[in-house]
Design a protein around this motif. Structure first.
Motif, PDB file in Angstrom:
ATOM      1  N   THR A 168       0.845  -1.195   0.000  1.00 34.31           N
ATOM      2  CA  THR A 168       0.000   0.000   0.000  1.00 34.31           C
ATOM      3  C   THR A 168       0.879   1.243   0.000  1.00 34.31           C
ATOM      4  O   THR A 168       1.879   1.315   0.733  1.00 34.31           O
ATOM      5  CB  THR A 168      -0.916   0.017   1.240  1.00 34.31           C
ATOM      6  N   VAL A 169       0.488   2.236  -0.814  1.00 40.29           N
ATOM      7  CA  VAL A 169       1.217   3.498  -0.892  1.00 40.29           C
ATOM      8  C   VAL A 169       0.285   4.615  -0.437  1.00 40.29           C
ATOM      9  O   VAL A 169      -0.787   4.809  -1.008  1.00 40.29           O
ATOM     10  CB  VAL A 169       1.705   3.774  -2.329  1.00 40.29           C
ATOM     11  N   SER A 170       0.676   5.343   0.602  1.00 37.88           N
ATOM     12  CA  SER A 170      -0.128   6.448   1.132  1.00 37.88           C
ATOM     13  C   SER A 170       0.512   7.765   0.729  1.00 37.88           C
ATOM     14  O   SER A 170       1.730   7.938   0.846  1.00 37.88           O
ATOM     15  CB  SER A 170      -0.209   6.359   2.659  1.00 37.88           C
ATOM     16  N   VAL A 171      -0.314   8.711   0.271  1.00 37.50           N
ATOM     17  CA  VAL A 171       0.235   9.924  -0.319  1.00 37.50           C
ATOM     18  C   VAL A 171      -0.435  11.166   0.243  1.00 37.50           C
ATOM     19  O   VAL A 171      -1.543  11.126   0.754  1.00 37.50           O
ATOM     20  CB  VAL A 171       0.065   9.905  -1.848  1.00 37.50           C
ATOM     21  N   LEU A 172       0.255  12.314   0.086  1.00 36.49           N
ATOM     22  CA  LEU A 172      -0.296  13.602   0.453  1.00 36.49           C
ATOM     23  C   LEU A 172       0.350  14.662  -0.436  1.00 36.49           C
ATOM     24  O   LEU A 172       1.531  14.980  -0.270  1.00 36.49           O
ATOM     25  CB  LEU A 172      -0.037  13.927   1.930  1.00 36.49           C
ATOM     26  N   GLY A 173      -0.423  15.178  -1.426  1.00 38.06           N
ATOM     27  CA  GLY A 173       0.062  16.236  -2.301  1.00 38.06           C
ATOM     28  C   GLY A 173       1.402  15.941  -2.922  1.00 38.06           C
ATOM     29  O   GLY A 173       2.381  16.650  -2.671  1.00 38.06           O
ATOM     30  N   THR A 174       1.493  14.913  -3.724  1.00 38.44           N
ATOM     31  CA  THR A 174       2.781  14.479  -4.244  1.00 38.44           C
ATOM     32  C   THR A 174       2.651  13.946  -5.668  1.00 38.44           C
ATOM     33  O   THR A 174       1.553  13.847  -6.221  1.00 38.44           O
ATOM     34  CB  THR A 174       3.376  13.388  -3.336  1.00 38.44           C
ATOM     35  N   GLN A 175       3.789  13.593  -6.261  1.00 30.72           N
ATOM     36  CA  GLN A 175       3.825  12.977  -7.579  1.00 30.72           C
ATOM     37  C   GLN A 175       4.696  11.729  -7.486  1.00 30.72           C
ATOM     38  O   GLN A 175       5.835  11.802  -7.012  1.00 30.72           O
ATOM     39  CB  GLN A 175       4.389  13.941  -8.631  1.00 30.72           C
ATOM     40  N   PHE A 176       4.187  10.612  -7.940  1.00 30.62           N
ATOM     41  CA  PHE A 176       4.908   9.359  -7.771  1.00 30.62           C
ATOM     42  C   PHE A 176       4.381   8.326  -8.759  1.00 30.62           C
ATOM     43  O   PHE A 176       3.323   8.509  -9.367  1.00 30.62           O
ATOM     44  CB  PHE A 176       4.741   8.831  -6.343  1.00 30.62           C
ATOM     45  N   THR A 177       5.126   7.241  -8.909  1.00 28.86           N
ATOM     46  CA  THR A 177       4.673   6.103  -9.709  1.00 28.86           C
ATOM     47  C   THR A 177       4.637   4.860  -8.838  1.00 28.86           C
ATOM     48  O   THR A 177       5.420   4.716  -7.893  1.00 28.86           O
ATOM     49  CB  THR A 177       5.606   5.818 -10.916  1.00 28.86           C
ATOM     50  N   VAL A 178       3.701   3.973  -9.177  1.00 28.92           N
ATOM     51  CA  VAL A 178       3.637   2.653  -8.563  1.00 28.92           C
ATOM     52  C   VAL A 178       3.643   1.632  -9.694  1.00 28.92           C
ATOM     53  O   VAL A 178       2.848   1.733 -10.627  1.00 28.92           O
ATOM     54  CB  VAL A 178       2.354   2.478  -7.713  1.00 28.92           C
ATOM     55  N   ASN A 179       4.560   0.684  -9.604  1.00 30.42           N
ATOM     56  CA  ASN A 179       4.656  -0.369 -10.610  1.00 30.42           C
ATOM     57  C   ASN A 179       4.437  -1.700  -9.911  1.00 30.42           C
ATOM     58  O   ASN A 179       5.306  -2.171  -9.167  1.00 30.42           O
ATOM     59  CB  ASN A 179       6.020  -0.338 -11.297  1.00 30.42           C
ATOM     60  N   ASN A 180       3.274  -2.295 -10.134  1.00 29.26           N
ATOM     61  CA  ASN A 180       2.915  -3.542  -9.458  1.00 29.26           C
ATOM     62  C   ASN A 180       2.700  -4.632 -10.512  1.00 29.26           C
ATOM     63  O   ASN A 180       1.633  -4.750 -11.097  1.00 29.26           O
ATOM     64  CB  ASN A 180       1.639  -3.338  -8.637  1.00 29.26           C
ATOM     65  N   ARG A 181       3.746  -5.384 -10.783  1.00 29.51           N
ATOM     66  CA  ARG A 181       3.692  -6.464 -11.768  1.00 29.51           C
ATOM     67  C   ARG A 181       4.020  -7.793 -11.075  1.00 29.51           C
ATOM     68  O   ARG A 181       4.376  -7.809  -9.895  1.00 29.51           O
ATOM     69  CB  ARG A 181       4.694  -6.211 -12.905  1.00 29.51           C
ATOM     70  N   LYS A 182       3.906  -8.858 -11.832  1.00 28.26           N
ATOM     71  CA  LYS A 182       4.222 -10.177 -11.277  1.00 28.26           C
ATOM     72  C   LYS A 182       5.680 -10.224 -10.839  1.00 28.26           C
ATOM     73  O   LYS A 182       6.599  -9.933 -11.626  1.00 28.26           O
ATOM     74  CB  LYS A 182       3.953 -11.264 -12.326  1.00 28.26           C
ATOM     75  N   ASP A 183       5.919 -10.574  -9.586  1.00 23.08           N
ATOM     76  CA  ASP A 183       7.264 -10.702  -9.011  1.00 23.08           C
ATOM     77  C   ASP A 183       8.042  -9.401  -9.024  1.00 23.08           C
ATOM     78  O   ASP A 183       9.282  -9.401  -8.976  1.00 23.08           O
ATOM     79  CB  ASP A 183       8.078 -11.782  -9.743  1.00 23.08           C
ATOM     80  N   TYR A 184       7.323  -8.257  -9.107  1.00 19.53           N
ATOM     81  CA  TYR A 184       8.020  -6.971  -9.180  1.00 19.53           C
ATOM     82  C   TYR A 184       7.127  -5.873  -8.621  1.00 19.53           C
ATOM     83  O   TYR A 184       5.970  -5.731  -9.006  1.00 19.53           O
ATOM     84  CB  TYR A 184       8.381  -6.662 -10.640  1.00 19.53           C
ATOM     85  N   PHE A 185       7.684  -5.082  -7.681  1.00 23.40           N
ATOM     86  CA  PHE A 185       6.946  -3.975  -7.087  1.00 23.40           C
ATOM     87  C   PHE A 185       7.912  -2.810  -6.887  1.00 23.40           C
ATOM     88  O   PHE A 185       8.994  -2.981  -6.308  1.00 23.40           O
ATOM     89  CB  PHE A 185       6.345  -4.398  -5.748  1.00 23.40           C
ATOM     90  N   GLU A 186       7.524  -1.637  -7.381  1.00 26.45           N
ATOM     91  CA  GLU A 186       8.423  -0.491  -7.300  1.00 26.45           C
ATOM     92  C   GLU A 186       7.618   0.801  -7.137  1.00 26.45           C
ATOM     93  O   GLU A 186       6.586   0.987  -7.772  1.00 26.45           O
ATOM     94  CB  GLU A 186       9.295  -0.408  -8.555  1.00 26.45           C
ATOM     95  N   VAL A 187       8.125   1.685  -6.271  1.00 29.19           N
ATOM     96  CA  VAL A 187       7.516   3.000  -6.071  1.00 29.19           C
ATOM     97  C   VAL A 187       8.610   4.050  -6.239  1.00 29.19           C
ATOM     98  O   VAL A 187       9.696   3.931  -5.651  1.00 29.19           O
ATOM     99  CB  VAL A 187       6.877   3.130  -4.673  1.00 29.19           C
ATOM    100  N   LYS A 188       8.322   5.070  -7.047  1.00 33.74           N
ATOM    101  CA  LYS A 188       9.253   6.183  -7.252  1.00 33.74           C
ATOM    102  C   LYS A 188       8.561   7.481  -6.853  1.00 33.74           C
ATOM    103  O   LYS A 188       7.416   7.725  -7.241  1.00 33.74           O
ATOM    104  CB  LYS A 188       9.682   6.266  -8.726  1.00 33.74           C
ATOM    105  N   CYS A 189       9.257   8.313  -6.085  1.00 36.59           N
ATOM    106  CA  CYS A 189       8.701   9.592  -5.655  1.00 36.59           C
ATOM    107  C   CYS A 189       9.364  10.726  -6.452  1.00 36.59           C
ATOM    108  O   CYS A 189      10.595  10.891  -6.411  1.00 36.59           O
ATOM    109  CB  CYS A 189       8.938   9.788  -4.165  1.00 36.59           C
TER     110      CYS A 189
END
Length: 306
Positions: A168-189
């Motif tokens: 789970t990714v919790s945000v507040l006034g921001t810009q980011f990416t979430v990449n949720n694929r098989k065997d792969y999870f990545e968050v960039k702020c």
């Protein structure tokens, strides 16, 4: 021999050399050729050749005055709605509205889509991704369910959670990416702060930070871009398993890639463009000393010559 008989014989390839010359002298020869050559490319339907010829004859024969047909007036709104629907499907995007007010947005391979959440935050989906949210309950249940990859630009003062199968990714006034694929999870702020809960850990990311989970391995990294490169038709990777590069390539080009004698867990750093298949293949194979073979338009094999 009259025009109708010449056309009929031409269709069945029965013209003699002399008749061919007569056929070429017809006033509407060029039009006949254009229409008839096109017709010959299609498989013959399940009815007689005579019936087919009569249909062609009625289209080619312009001398008789055609009977005036009633004009059917179309509702402009319906026409525009149908055009819009076709346009949306062509982009590989569709919205599904259910009785519980759940809104789902999906993209197909080689496509992206941008939409707004009820609080005016914007979401851009990368290829082969899906996001859903409940518009009716947004005030009390502010969450977006995500499968795939998305770029979020959160409206000032707005807060919500992005729910994935890996965290789970919790945000507040921001810009980011979430990449949720098989065997792969990545968050960039890219701006602001995001809190990531995944794999039993909690990470707080600030601008330029990223966290990645591959299998049971958690790694951190830094980024210098102002926004995701895939928004600009590029994919970039920094120390990621090669299988994720292959998966992303398949999503961006709508192809299937098989491998021979390649360890797909090898770490890859580099990228590829989304606008040139040949160039993109060189970009992912050359750094690893691999070769590529196109089996057909949608199937590619990567192999090692070692």
């Amino acid at each position: 021999m009259d025009q109708d008989e010449l056309i009929k014989k031409w269709l069945s390839d029965e013209l003699s050399q002399h008749e061919i010359e007569d056929f070429k002298k017809l006033d509407d020869y060029d039009l006949n050729i254009e229409i008839l050559e096109g017709a010959k490319q299609f498989k013959a339907p399940q009815f007689s050749a005579v019936d087919n010829y009569e249909v062609l004859k009625s289209k080619l024969n312009t001398s008789p005055v055609q009977e005036e047909k009633p004009v059917i007036q179309l509702n402009a709104v319906k026409v525009l709605s149908r055009i819009a629907a076709i346009f949306v499907v062509g982009l590989g995007l569709y919205f599904a509205f259910f009785t519980n007010d759940l809104t789902t947005v999906q993209t197909l391979a080689s496509n992206q889509a941008t939409f707004e959440l009820p609080d005016a935050s914007s979401v851009t989906l990368n290829a082969a991704s899906e996001a859903s949210f409940n518009k009716k309950d947004w005030a009390t249940k502010r969450q977006v369910n995500l499968e795939g990859e998305a770029y979020f630009k959160v409206a000032k003062g707005s807060k919500f959670d992005v729910i994935t199968s890996d965290g789970t990714v919790s945000v507040l006034g921001t810009q980011f990416t979430v990449n949720n694929r098989k065997d792969y999870f990545e968050v960039k702020c890219f701006e602001g702060i995001v809190r990531v809960e995944t794999n039993g850990i909690t990470e707080t990311l600030t601008k330029g930070k990223t966290v990645r989970v591959t299998g049971n391995k958690v790694s951190k990294d830094v980024i210098v871009n102002e926004d995701p490169e895939w928004l600009h038709n590029k994919s970039s990777f920094n120390s990621v398993p090669f299988f994720e590069v292959i998966n992303e390539f398949e999503r961006q080009y709508d192809v299937t890639i098989s491998t021979e004698n390649i360890d797909t867990t090898i770490i890859f750093t580099g990228g590829f463009v989304h606008t040139n298949l040949e160039q993109a293949l060189k970009s992912i194979t050359a750094p690893l000393d691999l070769s590529a073979k196109k089996n057909n338009e949608t199937n590619i094999t990567l192999y090692s010559s070692k």
